[in-house]
Design a protein around this motif. Structure first.
Motif, PDB file in Angstrom:
ATOM      1  N   ALA A 102       0.856  -1.187   0.000  1.00 44.90           N
ATOM      2  CA  ALA A 102       0.000   0.000   0.000  1.00 44.90           C
ATOM      3  C   ALA A 102       0.891   1.237   0.000  1.00 44.90           C
ATOM      4  CB  ALA A 102      -0.905   0.003   1.228  1.00 44.90           C
ATOM      5  N   ILE A 103       0.490   2.261  -0.733  1.00 45.68           N
ATOM      6  CA  ILE A 103       1.234   3.512  -0.799  1.00 45.68           C
ATOM      7  C   ILE A 103       0.724   4.467   0.284  1.00 45.68           C
ATOM      8  CG2 ILE A 103       1.793   5.540  -2.199  1.00 45.68           C
ATOM      9  CD1 ILE A 103       3.096   2.954  -3.145  1.00 45.68           C
ATOM     10  N   ILE A 189       5.454  17.024   1.333  1.00 42.69           N
ATOM     11  CA  ILE A 189       4.583  15.859   1.225  1.00 42.69           C
ATOM     12  C   ILE A 189       5.271  14.856   0.303  1.00 42.69           C
ATOM     13  CG2 ILE A 189       3.253  16.867  -0.699  1.00 42.69           C
ATOM     14  CD1 ILE A 189       0.797  15.325   0.399  1.00 42.69           C
ATOM     15  N   GLY A 190       5.112  13.594   0.614  1.00 36.24           N
ATOM     16  CA  GLY A 190       5.727  12.562  -0.206  1.00 36.24           C
ATOM     17  C   GLY A 190       4.927  11.285  -0.171  1.00 36.24           C
ATOM     18  N   TYR A 191       5.327  10.332  -1.003  1.00 44.69           N
ATOM     19  CA  TYR A 191       4.682   9.026  -1.017  1.00 44.69           C
ATOM     20  C   TYR A 191       5.742   7.945  -0.841  1.00 44.69           C
ATOM     21  CZ  TYR A 191       6.186   9.309  -5.931  1.00 44.69           C
ATOM     22  OH  TYR A 191       6.934   9.471  -7.072  1.00 44.69           O
ATOM     23  N   VAL A 192       5.429   6.966  -0.011  1.00 48.83           N
ATOM     24  CA  VAL A 192       6.342   5.856   0.252  1.00 48.83           C
ATOM     25  C   VAL A 192       5.541   4.576   0.393  1.00 48.83           C
ATOM     26  CG1 VAL A 192       8.054   7.297   1.438  1.00 48.83           C
ATOM     27  CG2 VAL A 192       6.262   6.168   2.763  1.00 48.83           C
ATOM     28  N   SER A 193       6.235   3.455   0.300  1.00 46.83           N
ATOM     29  CA  SER A 193       5.600   2.181   0.605  1.00 46.83           C
ATOM     30  C   SER A 193       5.241   2.158   2.085  1.00 46.83           C
ATOM     31  CB  SER A 193       6.565   1.038   0.285  1.00 46.83           C
ATOM     32  OG  SER A 193       6.083  -0.173   0.814  1.00 46.83           O
ATOM     33  N   MET A 221      -2.384   1.733   6.561  1.00 44.99           N
ATOM     34  CA  MET A 221      -1.968   0.818   7.616  1.00 44.99           C
ATOM     35  C   MET A 221      -3.128  -0.064   8.087  1.00 44.99           C
ATOM     36  SD  MET A 221       0.851   2.436   7.483  1.00 44.99           S
ATOM     37  CE  MET A 221       1.939   1.882   8.769  1.00 44.99           C
ATOM     38  N   ASP A 222      -4.298   0.109   7.488  1.00 50.90           N
ATOM     39  CA  ASP A 222      -5.498  -0.628   7.889  1.00 50.90           C
ATOM     40  C   ASP A 222      -5.507  -1.989   7.197  1.00 50.90           C
ATOM     41  OD1 ASP A 222      -8.090  -1.665   8.203  1.00 50.90           O
ATOM     42  OD2 ASP A 222      -9.022   0.312   8.190  1.00 50.90           O
ATOM     43  N   ARG A 235      -1.290  -2.273  -4.394  1.00 45.65           N
ATOM     44  CA  ARG A 235      -0.811  -2.917  -5.628  1.00 45.65           C
ATOM     45  C   ARG A 235      -0.071  -4.201  -5.307  1.00 45.65           C
ATOM     46  NH1 ARG A 235       4.689   0.580  -6.430  1.00 45.65           N
ATOM     47  NH2 ARG A 235       5.247   0.539  -4.243  1.00 45.65           N
ATOM     48  N   PRO A 236      -0.006  -5.110  -6.265  1.00 43.62           N
ATOM     49  CA  PRO A 236       0.810  -6.310  -6.076  1.00 43.62           C
ATOM     50  C   PRO A 236       2.281  -5.989  -6.301  1.00 43.62           C
ATOM     51  CG  PRO A 236      -0.253  -6.367  -8.220  1.00 43.62           C
ATOM     52  CD  PRO A 236      -0.774  -5.140  -7.518  1.00 43.62           C
ATOM     53  N   LEU A 237       3.137  -6.751  -5.662  1.00 41.03           N
ATOM     54  CA  LEU A 237       4.581  -6.670  -5.888  1.00 41.03           C
ATOM     55  C   LEU A 237       4.983  -7.880  -6.732  1.00 41.03           C
ATOM     56  CD1 LEU A 237       5.811  -5.635  -2.325  1.00 41.03           C
ATOM     57  CD2 LEU A 237       5.309  -4.161  -4.293  1.00 41.03           C
TER      58      LEU A 237
END
Length: 276
Positions: A102-103, A189-193, A221-222, A235-237
């Motif tokens: 999840a991002i 602001i940023g995006y991370v795994s 985190m849910d 998303r899938p890895l």
């Protein structure tokens, strides 16, 4: 859920020059997880060596194409141009989706918001909104922290938001760099795994819940929301490999889909996709 964090630099587990070594390269999102997998796998299978390195999904796929990797970790699907390159060289490939990610959109814990809708996320990362006064009472310029364009996470967020990133967006080498930058920039602001957002590691940061229109705001985190597919940025890895190499890498792939592998995935902040 307990999260595990390691610095995403080039990492090597039980590496040798032996042709029997399984070489895994690619996604920064997957690199820490892959290291933990390789360590436990080698403990249980001491006769098989596994080397791990990051560098981004694009690098992993290029390494697989050029014969410099046995497995390409990728946090995105192959692009049509990459599929054509493999076909043009007569290389038959296959893939495994072994975990789900999840991002998380993160800001300073001083930021006076806890939730954000997808429309505002798009307007921020595209550069349409340049000041936090557009959605908060803060009159501060927005600093955008993202990934480099060879990153699968970069491609995933761009496609999910249906935007082009703002020219002024900072292109960071990995999740860890984004986290560290935001610790000292309360207007960023940023995006991370989500797997990188630790209780100790992300001190001073806030994970925003995300909603679309009038839907419920959901946290990356849910676990229940992720399991049911409710979160908007999950998303899938993937792991891509040459079909001809399957007998060599099968023991490692099987381990990743085992109960032991699932426990490592969960402890690392991701979600397992069990082998049927």
């Amino acid at each position: 859920m307990r999260f595990i964090y390691l610095i995403p630099i080039i990492l090597l587990v039980a590496c040798s020059e032996d042709n029997g070594t399984i070489k895994v390269k690619g996604s920064d999102t997957e690199v820490n997880l892959a290291v933990l997998m390789a360590e436990q796998f080698h403990f249980e299978n001491p006769g098989i060596l596994v080397s791990i390195s990051g560098g981004g999904s694009g690098l992993g796929i290029a390494s697989l194409l050029n014969g410099n990797a046995d497995i390409a970790n990728s946090s995105r699907s192959l692009k049509n141009s990459e599929i054509e390159l493999f076909k043009s060289r007569g290389i038959a490939i296959d893939s495994l989706a072994f975990a789900q990610d999840a991002i998380a959109f993160i800001v300073s814990d001083k930021m006076p918001i806890d939730s954000i809708n997808t429309e505002n996320v798009s307007r921020i990362f595209s550069g349409e909104f340049k000041n936090w006064s557009a959605i908060t009472e803060w009159n501060k310029s927005i600093t955008i922290y993202g990934r480099q364009n060879n990153s699968g996470t970069y491609d995933y967020v761009k496609q999910s938001l249906k935007i082009n990133f703002a020219d002024q967006a900072m292109q960071m080498n990995g999740n860890a760099q984004i986290i560290e930058a935001l610790k000292v920039d309360d207007s960023g602001i940023g995006y991370v795994s989500a797997g990188y957002v630790l209780k100790g590691n992300a001190k001073g940061l806030k994970v925003l819940t995300v909603y679309h229109d009038k839907s419920k705001a959901i946290s990356p985190m849910d676990e229940k929301a992720i399991a049911s597919g409710e979160y908007l940025f999950q998303r899938p890895l993937f792991q891509y490999y040459r079909k001809v190499d399957y007998p060599k890498i099968k023991p490692f792939l099987d381990f990743e889909q085992s109960d032991s592998g699932a426990k490592i995935i969960e402890k690392s902040g991701y979600y397992p996709i069990m082998k049927k």
